[in-house]
Design a protein around this motif. Sequence first.
Motif, PDB file in Angstrom:
ATOM      1  N   PHE A 168       0.806  -1.144   0.007  1.00  0.00           N
ATOM      2  CA  PHE A 168       0.062  -0.048  -0.215  1.00  0.00           C
ATOM      3  C   PHE A 168       0.551   1.230  -0.015  1.00  0.00           C
ATOM      4  O   PHE A 168       0.566   2.280  -0.589  1.00  0.00           O
ATOM      5  N   SER A 169       2.111   1.110   0.483  1.00  0.00           N
ATOM      6  CA  SER A 169       2.958   2.478   0.762  1.00  0.00           C
ATOM      7  C   SER A 169       3.565   2.531  -0.596  1.00  0.00           C
ATOM      8  O   SER A 169       3.928   3.943  -0.703  1.00  0.00           O
ATOM      9  N   TYR A 170       3.655   1.664  -1.484  1.00  0.00           N
ATOM     10  CA  TYR A 170       4.088   2.246  -2.688  1.00  0.00           C
ATOM     11  C   TYR A 170       3.276   2.488  -3.923  1.00  0.00           C
ATOM     12  O   TYR A 170       3.809   2.597  -5.033  1.00  0.00           O
ATOM     13  N   GLY A 171       1.949   2.640  -3.366  1.00  0.00           N
ATOM     14  CA  GLY A 171       1.122   3.242  -4.486  1.00  0.00           C
ATOM     15  C   GLY A 171      -0.398   3.030  -4.346  1.00  0.00           C
ATOM     16  O   GLY A 171      -1.340   3.018  -5.067  1.00  0.00           O
ATOM     17  N   GLY A 172      -0.616   2.933  -3.049  1.00  0.00           N
ATOM     18  CA  GLY A 172      -1.978   3.051  -2.291  1.00  0.00           C
ATOM     19  C   GLY A 172      -2.897   1.686  -2.789  1.00  0.00           C
ATOM     20  O   GLY A 172      -2.148   0.717  -3.155  1.00  0.00           O
ATOM     21  N   VAL A 173      -4.142   1.848  -2.903  1.00  0.00           N
ATOM     22  CA  VAL A 173      -4.901   0.724  -3.214  1.00  0.00           C
ATOM     23  C   VAL A 173      -4.743  -0.103  -4.638  1.00  0.00           C
ATOM     24  O   VAL A 173      -4.650  -1.397  -4.735  1.00  0.00           O
ATOM     25  N   GLU A 174      -4.483   0.667  -5.556  1.00  0.00           N
ATOM     26  CA  GLU A 174      -3.889   0.108  -6.962  1.00  0.00           C
ATOM     27  C   GLU A 174      -2.591  -0.872  -6.773  1.00  0.00           C
ATOM     28  O   GLU A 174      -2.626  -1.790  -7.295  1.00  0.00           O
ATOM     29  N   SER A 175      -1.657  -0.387  -6.045  1.00  0.00           N
ATOM     30  CA  SER A 175      -0.433  -1.337  -5.564  1.00  0.00           C
ATOM     31  C   SER A 175      -0.920  -2.390  -5.063  1.00  0.00           C
ATOM     32  O   SER A 175      -0.441  -3.609  -5.261  1.00  0.00           O
ATOM     33  N   THR A 176      -1.663  -2.660  -3.723  1.00  0.00           N
ATOM     34  CA  THR A 176      -1.995  -3.528  -3.360  1.00  0.00           C
ATOM     35  C   THR A 176      -2.988  -4.635  -4.078  1.00  0.00           C
ATOM     36  O   THR A 176      -2.790  -5.844  -3.979  1.00  0.00           O
ATOM     37  N   ILE A 177      -3.773  -4.109  -5.026  1.00  0.00           N
ATOM     38  CA  ILE A 177      -4.588  -5.004  -5.798  1.00  0.00           C
ATOM     39  C   ILE A 177      -3.636  -5.529  -6.701  1.00  0.00           C
ATOM     40  O   ILE A 177      -3.776  -6.763  -7.034  1.00  0.00           O
TER      41      ILE A 177
END
Length: 345
Positions: free
Chosen positions: A131-140
Motif C-alpha cells: 500500500f505504501s508504494y502506490g495506494g490501493v492500486e499497488s495492493t490490488i
Amino acid sequence: MSNLRSNRRKSKKKRFWRTFVLLILLLLVGGGSYFAFDIAYHAKKATDNIYQEIDREKVENHRTEEVKITKDPFNILLLGIEEQGGGQRSDVLLLVTVNPITEEVSMLSIPRDTRIMVPAAGKKTKITESFSYGGVESTIETVDELLDVPIDYYVTTNFEGFEDIVDTLGGVEVNVPFTFKSQLTGSLKWKTFHEGPMDLNGNEALAYVRMRKKDPQGDKGRNERQKEVIKAIIDKGTSFGTITKINDILGDLGENVKTNIPPSKFANFIKLYSKIKNTEIQNLTLEGEDEYINGVYYYIPDDESIEELSTTLNDSLTKTKKTEGTDYQSTQDSQTEQDADNEEY
C-alpha cells in the motif's frame, strides 16, 4: 482442494460494506417518514465521501466489461489500513469472492507478512508494504501477482474508523481463545484479555484483533480473531436496536471508509444480500512457513497452496449451476441460465 472446499463455517458475510448496504435497506423499509429522509440525507453525504474509483491504468489484470452484481461473480478486497512512520500499510487483507449464481461465498485472509513481489516497488517484500508504494492500486496489483485473480471492488477502512464504529455500536462481545495481554493504542496501557466471553470497546477491540506475537497460531490465530470481531460488528450493526444510531454509523463510515463500489449499485447489493444472506462462507487458507531473511520475519507462501487457491478462486468466477442435481459448469457453457431470476435493477 477438497480440504479447502470442506473448510466451511456458518457465518454472515463478514464485510464492512454490508453494514452500509443494510443501513440503506433500512432506509428503503422506512418509506417516506422524516426519519427515513434524515437517513437519506446522511447516506448521500456518506456515499459522496467514501466513493473513490481505481486508476485502472495502474492495474494490468482487470475486467473491462461491467460487473453485474446480481448475476456476475466478483471479488472484493477488504483492507485495514494503518498509519506508521508517516506512511500507510495494509495491515488486514481479506479477499472475498461472491458467486450470485451458485450462491457461493469464499473468504481468504492473506497474512500481512507474506513475502511476494510487489510490482510498484520492483522487489520482493511483505505484502503489507504494498500500500505504501502506490495506494490501493499497488495492493490490488500485488494480490493479483500472488493469486492471478482480477479484483473488481475494494473497501478500505482505517483503524480510527474501526474504533469509532465499534464504539458507536456500544461495543462488541467476543470469545477470547486464551488469556493474553496487549497494549492499547493511544494510552499505551496494557489490557488483559481473559479467556472466555468479553465485552470490548473500540480501542480494546482493535488491540484484540491486532495482537499476533503471543498467539500460538501466529497470523492464522490473528486472522480468526479479525473475522470474529467483524462478525460481531455485522451482527450488532444489523440489529433492530441499531436503528437510532444509523446517522452516527453513516458518519463514521463516510469519514473512514473508501470504496470503488458505485452508489448506483447499492440497490443491487441489497437484492443480492437477500438471496445469499444464509450462505455458509468457505474459509480459504494460504499455507506457508515462517522464515527469517536478513533478520526480518516473513511468511513464505507454499507454491502448491498458491496454485490451488488460484484455481479455486478463478473457478468461482466462472461457475454456474446446471439443472438441479448436477454438477457445476463454466459460465461460458451456460450464459443464459437463471438470467430471468438475476436481472440487474
